[in-house]
Design an enzyme around this catalytic site. Sequence first.
Site, PDB file in Angstrom:
ATOM      1  N   HIS A   1      32.440 -14.253 -13.612  1.00 34.85           N
ATOM      2  CA  HIS A   1      32.349 -15.284 -12.579  1.00 34.85           C
ATOM      3  C   HIS A   1      32.486 -14.660 -11.194  1.00 34.85           C
ATOM      4  CE1 HIS A   1      34.237 -18.356  -9.856  1.00 34.85           C
ATOM      5  NE2 HIS A   1      33.125 -18.957 -10.210  1.00 34.85           N
ATOM      6  N   SER A   2      31.581 -15.016 -10.296  1.00 34.63           N
ATOM      7  CA  SER A   2      31.591 -14.555  -8.916  1.00 34.63           C
ATOM      8  C   SER A   2      31.547 -13.024  -8.877  1.00 34.63           C
ATOM      9  CB  SER A   2      32.822 -15.129  -8.199  1.00 34.63           C
ATOM     10  OG  SER A   2      32.690 -15.053  -6.803  1.00 34.63           O
ATOM     11  N   MET A   3      32.533 -12.348  -8.282  1.00 42.43           N
ATOM     12  CA  MET A   3      32.543 -10.888  -8.321  1.00 42.43           C
ATOM     13  C   MET A   3      32.414 -10.383  -9.746  1.00 42.43           C
ATOM     14  SD  MET A   3      35.662  -8.210  -7.476  1.00 42.43           S
ATOM     15  CE  MET A   3      36.602  -8.842  -8.880  1.00 42.43           C
TER      16      MET A   3
ATOM     17  N   ALA B   1      30.725 -11.494 -12.108  1.00 39.33           N
ATOM     18  CA  ALA B   1      29.337 -11.492 -12.577  1.00 39.33           C
ATOM     19  C   ALA B   1      28.649 -10.182 -12.220  1.00 39.33           C
ATOM     20  CB  ALA B   1      28.576 -12.669 -11.969  1.00 39.33           C
TER      21      ALA B   1
ATOM     22  N   ALA C   1      28.117 -16.378 -13.657  1.00 38.52           N
ATOM     23  CA  ALA C   1      28.408 -17.683 -13.069  1.00 38.52           C
ATOM     24  C   ALA C   1      28.859 -17.527 -11.630  1.00 38.52           C
ATOM     25  CB  ALA C   1      29.499 -18.388 -13.881  1.00 38.52           C
TER      26      ALA C   1
END
Length: 257
Positions: free
Chosen positions: A104-106, A108, A128
């Site tokens: 998720h975010s970083m 990803a 995500a």
Amino acid sequence: MIPPSRPNLVMDAIPTHNPWLPLRSACPAHMVRLLCFHHAGGNAIAYRPWRTMLPDWIDVCPVQLPGRSGRMAEPAYLSMGPLVEEFTAAILPYCDLPLLLFGHSMGAAIAFAVAQRLEGKVAHLFVAGRCAPHLQALAALHRLSDAELQAYMRRLGGTPDIVFSEPELMAHVIEVLRADLALNDSYHAKGQLAATPITAFCGTDDTEVSEERLAAWSDLTGGPFKKVMLPGNHFFHFDAAPVLHRHIIASGERASE
């Protein structure tokens, strides 16, 4: 459909403790292994609930980066190359099962970089809340002032109120967040996965990621790609976990056949 049970013949060869995977526990029912990479400023605990929410044939392994929790004494990484090199070397014993990666975010971006290094062992990449990492970053977030970073955290949500009310805790969170953002800001993906499927998720109210920039993840694989928009903001994946899990379970079933 639940994959048939079979013994994990190499379990005894896997280390019982690894600082990168502090919440993992061995189980002979495991058929696939899910590595979960947290957001900037976060830690592995974000995925602890997933260990009971997903079926026991999925080995849920929240990844803990240096600089936080039990690894607080270690310096956080500021660039992707050294992180991926050390992480992949440390988890080679855990590549005995098909791997699913979720970030998720970083996280990803890290998941994609790890998938490139371990291609052939990764059955599916789930990302995500992040624009595709080959696109130009819209801002250098790690250069914001402490006050601006606090405002950024409040805008995104997902940070407990107690963090903002405890100056020492906030100072540590800002330090780790800035290092994580430096890593995230400086990473620019090159090349693509040959055939690993990618599923990209995003909250419909996430102001950090446009649907177009999420869809650009399709450029990073020669395999199947799916884009899924779900209700919520940047941290939509906490409330949308059951939907994410259905995708993960379906992929895990295919990988374990």
